[in-house]
Design a protein around this motif. Structure first.
Motif, mmCIF file in Angstrom:
data_model
loop_
_atom_site.group_PDB
_atom_site.id
_atom_site.type_symbol
_atom_site.label_atom_id
_atom_site.label_comp_id
_atom_site.label_asym_id
_atom_site.label_seq_id
_atom_site.Cartn_x
_atom_site.Cartn_y
_atom_site.Cartn_z
ATOM 1 N N LEU A 1 37.435 44.578 42.383
ATOM 2 C CA LEU A 1 38.243 45.781 42.606
ATOM 3 C C LEU A 1 38.047 46.815 41.507
ATOM 4 C CD1 LEU A 1 41.580 44.187 43.878
ATOM 5 C CD2 LEU A 1 40.105 45.745 45.163
ATOM 6 N N HIS A 2 37.538 46.394 40.366
ATOM 7 C CA HIS A 2 37.333 47.334 39.259
ATOM 8 C C HIS A 2 36.269 48.365 39.638
ATOM 9 C CE1 HIS A 2 38.833 43.999 36.303
ATOM 10 N NE2 HIS A 2 39.789 44.473 37.100
ATOM 11 N N GLY A 3 36.544 49.589 39.337
ATOM 12 C CA GLY A 3 35.590 50.659 39.638
ATOM 13 C C GLY A 3 35.784 51.288 41.004
ATOM 14 N N GLU B 1 38.465 53.233 43.657
ATOM 15 C CA GLU B 1 39.721 53.976 43.734
ATOM 16 C C GLU B 1 40.662 53.292 44.719
ATOM 17 O OE1 GLU B 1 39.280 57.993 44.965
ATOM 18 O OE2 GLU B 1 41.432 58.310 45.263
ATOM 19 N N GLN B 2 41.916 53.086 44.326
ATOM 20 C CA GLN B 2 42.894 52.419 45.175
ATOM 21 C C GLN B 2 44.028 53.380 45.508
ATOM 22 O OE1 GLN B 2 43.985 48.340 44.199
ATOM 23 N NE2 GLN B 2 42.452 48.277 42.568
ATOM 24 N N ARG C 1 37.266 36.192 40.749
ATOM 25 C CA ARG C 1 36.028 36.900 41.074
ATOM 26 C C ARG C 1 36.280 38.034 42.066
ATOM 27 N NH1 ARG C 1 31.067 33.133 42.450
ATOM 28 N NH2 ARG C 1 30.101 35.187 42.213
ATOM 29 N N HIS D 1 30.991 48.699 46.780
ATOM 30 C CA HIS D 1 30.275 49.095 45.557
ATOM 31 C C HIS D 1 28.902 49.662 45.902
ATOM 32 C CE1 HIS D 1 32.922 47.880 42.284
ATOM 33 N NE2 HIS D 1 33.282 46.813 43.002
ATOM 34 N N GLU E 1 39.187 39.630 42.285
ATOM 35 C CA GLU E 1 39.950 40.655 41.563
ATOM 36 C C GLU E 1 39.028 41.530 40.713
ATOM 37 O OE1 GLU E 1 43.017 39.007 39.209
ATOM 38 O OE2 GLU E 1 43.886 40.939 38.640
ATOM 39 N N VAL E 2 37.989 40.933 40.141
ATOM 40 C CA VAL E 2 37.045 41.713 39.327
ATOM 41 C C VAL E 2 36.326 42.745 40.188
ATOM 42 C CG1 VAL E 2 34.891 41.529 38.029
ATOM 43 C CG2 VAL E 2 36.746 39.912 37.597
ATOM 44 N N HIS F 1 43.663 40.018 46.839
ATOM 45 C CA HIS F 1 42.720 39.086 46.203
ATOM 46 C C HIS F 1 43.275 37.683 46.068
ATOM 47 C CE1 HIS F 1 45.122 39.445 42.517
ATOM 48 N NE2 HIS F 1 45.053 40.772 42.646
ATOM 49 N N TYR G 1 35.258 39.346 49.405
ATOM 50 C CA TYR G 1 34.231 39.571 48.382
ATOM 51 C C TYR G 1 33.050 40.354 48.979
ATOM 52 C CZ TYR G 1 31.216 38.510 44.382
ATOM 53 O OH TYR G 1 30.400 38.614 43.286
#
Length: 852
Positions: free
Chosen positions: A53-55, A57-58, A48, A27, A50-51, A43, A20
Motif C-alpha cells: 500500500l505504500h506509495g 494514494e488512498q 507483505r 504499482h 500492507e507494504v 490487508h 497482493y
C-alpha cells in the motif's frame, strides 16, 4: 461518457494472493503515469500486503456508527469527486454497513463504472451466487456475502490467482494468512486439502467457461470458420409425459459442462394426428427447454425409435437422453420399448443416456388420443378379439358340463364386443356382435346346434344382446372420435399460438418456418412458390427439406402432393404424402404466416438498400467537403509557391527557391496520396476491385509498403519460417502502406512502429503496433468508416480514408482487419490473411529483424 472497465482478480480461497496481485498491478500502472487511487483495500494484518500500500494514494474511508460500534466503508462520493482514472476496491462481495450508500459493494462499483472510472477488484469463487449451495456442500459453511454471477461475467478482464492447496496450507502455517491463534482451527476445517482442491477446481472450471465465451467472441469477430473443438448436441426424446421436465433439466446440466453445447428437445408424433400426448404438458416442456436455451422440435413418424435416430443424425447430435420406461413389467411382452431399441440401434456415434424419474414402472395408461385411424396393430387386435374371441369363448363354454347360464353367456359375449370396440373401433365391434349373436343362437339356445329358437324369450334376449352390442360399439367409437378431435384441436391451438407469438416477436425466418412445417406434418420437402401474374412462371421464394442440390425444385404447385394457395400468386407446396383434410386448417395458418415472413424479409432488404443509399449520399457529401477543403489546401500551397517563383518583383535566393520547390513537391505528394485514397475508396464502393490471388511471401510485399514513411521509423519482424499467403500483392501492399503511414503519423517522436508477423493455424497475422494515444473500445470500429478522423486530428491531416481503404482491400483478398490495444499504450492493427496451401517455402538465411 464511456463506461469504465472492470478487472477482477478471482481466487479459489482466502490467502491465494488476490489483493497482493491487485496492488502489484496498481504499482505497475502508477509507474506508467496512470492516476490510481485506493478506495478500499483490506490487508488483514498481512505484512507483505500492507507494504504494497505504500506509495499509493488512498481515499479516506467513511465512518459509520452501527449498534454502538464504529465501522469504516468505502466513501463513494469522495471517489467520484476525486475521479481518478483507476480505483482499487477490494472484496467485491462485501455487504456494506447499514446506512451506507448501497447495500452491497458491487453496487458501489457499478456506480464508479458508470462514472467512467476503471475499477480493479477481487473476489473468491465461493462468493459467486450460483455456487453457494455447492460450496456449502463441500465446506459445510454457508456464504452470507455473495455477488451475482452476471456482475463478474460482465468484467472486461478476469484473472485467476491460483495456488496449490499445499502452498496455501504452508502460507497458513507460516502465519501469512490468519493470526497464529486461528491457524490450527482453519487448517482442520475450511482449509483442509480436500476442500481447497474442490474450490480450486470450481474456480478453474468457472474461468475456463469464461475463456470459452471469449474464444467464441474472438472467432465470430475474426470470421474463423474452421473447427477448433467438437460441439456437443444433446437430443432429448419426449413422450409428452410428466417425466419430460426431468429429462430436459438433466440434458441442460450435461450441456452446461461444455461450451457451445446445444440441447434439442424432440417429440415424435404418429401420423394419425398432430399429437397424441397432452398438449398442455408439451407446451410447458417447450417453454422450459426454451428458457434453458434449447430448442423444441415436433416430428411425425410411425416408427418412434427410427424417427428419433433419424432426427438425431440429421442434426449431427452426439448424445440422446431418454427416460426410463413407464411400462409395467407385464407390458414388456409387447416389445422391448423405445429406450432399448434406440440404445441397440444408435451405433458407435451416438451415446444414449437412460435417466430415471418418478414415473418409472407406474404404467403408461391409455393414450390420450384414440381416433378412427388407430394403426395397423390396434385394428388387427380389435378384429382378433371381435371374431376369434367369441369362437374361443364358445369352445370353452361348451366344454363345461354345467354352463353359467344363458344370461351370463350373453354378458360374456357382450364383454368381448366392448373390448373389440375399445381396441379396433366400430367395425370389429359390429362384427363381434354379429358373430356372438350367431354363436349364442347355435350353441346356447334350445334347440342347440340349430339356428332355430323355440322359446320366444330367447329370441328377445338375442335381439337385445345385438342391439346393446351395436349401441355400445357406437358410443365407444364416438367417444374415441371426440377425444381424438379434442386432442387435435388442442394441438392446433398450441401451434396457432406459436405462430401468433412469432408474428408479434418477429423472430421467425422463412427457412425456419418452412422447416417447422416440414417437421410438423412429416413431409419430405416444403417450398413457398410465387409468380408475378397468372401467365408468369412460378419461382421458389424459400425451401426446406429435400435431398440437397440434386433434388429438382418444384416447378408448379400442381406437381406437389399438397398445395395451399396464399392469395392469387403464391402457394405453399409440400411433397411426401397426401395430408388429410383436417390438417389443412393448420397448414393454411402456416401458409399465411410464410407470406407475412417473406414480406417482412423483403421489407428488411429494402430498408438495408435504403440505408446503403443513405450511406452513399453521406459519402458523396463528405467527398464534396474533402474536395472543397482537403484537396484545395495542397493545391493552394502549390499555386502560391509557383506564383512566388514566377514573380519578377522578388529576387529569390537559392535557399528560398529550394524551400518553395520543396513545398511544391510536398503538396504534390500529399495531393497524390489524397487522390489515390479517393480513387481506391471509389473502387471499393462500386465493387470494381478484382483481386488477383496468388501465393507470395510477406517479406516480398511489406518492405515495398514502407516507401512513404521516414527511414528508421519502422522495425520489421517477419520470421523466415512463416508460410506464404494467398493474396493479391498489390492490394496487400496498399493496405499495409496505409496502416504503416497511419501508425507513424500518430506515434510520438522517437518511438518506432513495430511490424511483426506470425502464423495461427491456417491464417497468418500481420500486426502493426504503435505507441500513440490509442483509441477507446467504443471507437475502434468507427475509425474504419470512410471520412472518419478520430480525436482532434486537424483538417489538413487527410480525408479519413486510409483505414477504410486498408480494411476494404484486406476483405477483398479474403482477410480481416481489426484494431486492438498495444500493451503499454498505443494501438495495434491486426491484419489476418489466409495462408497458402502447402508447406512453407525453403528460404536462404535472412536476418530475423530489419530496420528501415
Amino acid at each position: 461518457m464511456a463506461r469504465g472497465k472492470l478487472r477482477i482478480y478471482l481466487g479459489a480461497a482466502p490467502g491465494v494472493g488476490k489483493t497482493y496481485a491487485m496492488l502489484s498491478e496498481a504499482h505497475r500502472r502508477v509507474e506508467r503515469g496512470t492516476d490510481v487511487v485506493v478506495a478500499f483495500v483490506e490487508h488483514h494484518g498481512r505484512p507483505r500486503t500492507e507494504v504494497m500500500l505504500h506509495g499509493l494514494e488512498q481515499v479516506q474511508r467513511r465512518e459509520l456508527e452501527y449498534r454502538g460500534s464504529t465501522f469504516t466503508e468505502m466513501d463513494v462520493d469522495a471517489v467520484l469527486e476525486r475521479k481518478p482514472a483507476v480505483v482499487l476496491v477490494d472484496e467485491l462481495a462485501h455487504t456494506n454497513v447499514p446506512g451506507s450508500r448501497n447495500g452491497k459493494r458491487w453496487q458501489d462499483v457499478e456506480e464508479l463504472l458508470e462514472a467512467g472510472i476503471t475499477v480493479i477488484s477481487t473476489v473468491n469463487i465461493q462468493h459467486l451466487e450460483s455456487l453457494g449451495d455447492v460450496v456449502e456442500s463441500i465446506t459445510g459453511v454457508r456464504q452470507r456475502e455473495t455477488v451475482p454471477d452476471e456482475v463478474v461475467r460482465r468484467a472486461d478482464q478476469i484473472e485467476l490467482v491460483d495456488m496449490s492447496p499445499q502452498a496455501i496450507r504452508r502460507r497458513m502455517a507460516h502465519g501469512n494468512i490468519y493470526q497464529p491463534d486461528k491457524v490450527d482451527a482453519a487448517l482442520s476445517n475450511y482449509f483442509r486439502p480436500g476442500n481447497l482442491t474442490a474450490l480450486r477446481e470450481l474456480a478453474l472450471l468457472w474461468v475456463a467457461d469464461r475463456v470459452d465465451e471469449y474464444l467464441q467472441e474472438y472467432r465470430a469477430e475474426h470470421s474463423i470458420r474452421s473447427t477448433w473443438q467438437a460441439r456437443e448436441r444433446i437430443v432429448v426424446g419426449l413422450t409428452g409425459g410428466p417425466e419430460g421436465r426431468t429429462l430436459i433439466r438433466r440434458a441442460a446440466r450435461m450441456a452446461a459442462k461444455g461450451s457451445g453445447s446445444e440441447v434439442l428437445a424432440v417429440y415424435i408424433a404418429r401420423s394419425d394426428g398432430l399429437t397424441s400426448a397432452s398438449p398442455k404438458e408439451l407446451a410447458d416442456q417447450r417453454t422450459l427447454v426454451e428458457d434453458l436455451g434449447g430448442t423444441f422440435h415436433h416430428v411425425i413418424g410411425d416408427d418412434i425409435p427410427g424417427a428419433l435416430l433419424e432426427f438425431a443424425r440429421g442434426v449431427n447430435a452426439t448424445q440422446i437422453v431418454l427416460g426410463s420406461s413407464r411400462r409395467k413389467t407385464w407390458q414388456y411382452i409387447f416389445g422391448p420399448g423405445v429406450g432399448a431399441t434406440v440404445a441397440r440401434e444408435s451405433g458407435p456415434d451416438l451415446d444414449v443416456h437412460i435417466v430415471t424419474h418418478d414415473e418409472v414402472a407406474k404404467g403408461r395408461g391409455l393414450p390420450v388420443a384414440r381416433g378412427a385411424r388407430l394403426g395397423r396393430s390396434r385394428i388387427i387386435a380389435g378384429w382378433l378379439v371381435g371374431v376369434a374371441g367369441p369362437v374361443s369363448l364358445s369352445l370353452l363354454l361348451t366344454r363345461l358340463s354345467n354352463g353359467p347360464g344363458l344370461a351370463n353367456d350373453v354378458l360374456l359375449f357382450l364383454f368381448l364386443t366392448v373390448l373389440a370396440a375399445l381396441l379396433g373401433g366400430q367395425l370389429p365391434a359390429l362384427a363381434s356382435a354379429a358373430v356372438g349373436s350367431l354363436l349364442l343362437n347355435f350353441y346356447f339356445t334350445p334347440p342347440t346346434h340349430t339356428l332355430t329358437v323355440s322359446d320366444p324369450k330367447n329370441i328377445v334376449a338375442i335381439a337385445i344382446f345385438f342391439a346393446v352390442a351395436v349401441s355400445v360399439a357406437s358410443v365407444v367409437d364416438l367417444a374415441a372420435r371426440r377425444t381424438h378431435q379434442a386432442a387435435r384441436l388442442r394441438a392446433e391451438s398450441e401451434i396457432l399460438s406459436f405462430l401468433a407469438g412469432s408474428v408479434l416477436r418477429g423472430e421467425t425466418t422463412l427457412d425456419a418456418l418452412l422447416e417447422r412445417v416440414r417437421e410438423t406434418f412429416g413431409m419430405d420437402t416444403v417450398a413457398l412458390l410465387e409468380r408475378r401474374s397468372d401467365v408468369d412462371p412460378w419461382t421458389c421464394a424459400g425451401r426446406a427439406g429435400g435431398g440437397g442440390d440434386d433434388t429438382p425444385p418444384l416447378a408448379r404447385p400442381e406437381d406437389a402432393d399438397v398445395d395451399m394457395p396464399v392469395g392469387d400468386h403464391m402457394a405453399l407446396a409440400l411433397t411426401g404424402r397426401v395430408l388429410p383434410a383436417e390438417d389443412r386448417r393448420v397448414l393454411a395458418a402456416f401458409a399465411a404466416q410464410a407470406a407475412v415472413v417473406l414480406d417482412r424479409q423483403r421489407l428488411v432488404g429494402e430498408a438495408e438498400r435504403a440505408r446503403e443509399l443513405a450511406e452513399g449520399n453521406r459519402i458523396r457529401t463528405a467527398l464534396l467537403a474533402a474536395v472543397s477543403h482537403d484537396l484545395r489546401t495542397p493545391l493552394a500551397s502549390i499555386k502560391a509557391s509557383v506564383t512566388s517563383l514566377r514573380s519578377d518583383d522578388v529576387a529569390w535566393s537559392e535557399e528560398d527557391e529550394a524551400e518553395l520547390l520543396e513545398g511544391i513537391e510536398a503538396g504534390a505528394d500529399r495531393l497524390d496520396h489524397l487522390v489515390g485514397n479517393l480513387l481506391d475508396m471509389s473502387r471499393l464502393q462500386t465493387g470494381t476491385v478484382m483481386p488477383l490471388i496468388r501465393e507470395i511471401d510477406l517479406d516480398e510485399v511489406v518492405p515495398m509498403a514502407l516507401g512513404g514513411v521516414p527511414e528508421g521509423s519502422v522495425t520489421l519482424d517477419i520470421p523466415e519460417e512463416l508460410p506464404m499467403v494467398a493474396v493479391d500483392p498489390g492490394l496487400l501492399e496498399r493496405s499495409v502502406a496505409n496502416l504503416v503511414e497511419n501508425a507513424v503519423k500518430y506515434s510520438p517522436d522517437g518511438e518506432v512502429v513495430l511490424v511483426s508477423a506470425s502464423a495461427l493455424g491456417d491464417r497468418v497475422e500481420l500486426r502493426v503496433a504503435d505507441r500513440g494515444p490509442g483509441v477507446p473500445d467504443s471507437a475502434k470500429d468507427r475509425i474504419f468508416e470512410p471520412f472518419q478522423r478520430y480525436g482532434d486530428a486537424p483538417r489538413g491531416a487527410g480525408v479519413g480514408l486510409g483505414l477504410a481503404v486498408a480494411r476494404g482491400f484486406a476483405e477483398a483478398v479474403g482477410g480481416t482487419l481489426a484494431a486492438e490495444d498495444t500493451p503499454g499504450g498505443g494501438m495495434t492493427m491486426v491484419l489476418t490473411m489466409p495462408a497458402a496451401a502447402g508447406l512453407p517455402p525453403v528460404r536462404p538465411d535472412l536476418p530475423a529483424q530489419a530496420t528501415t
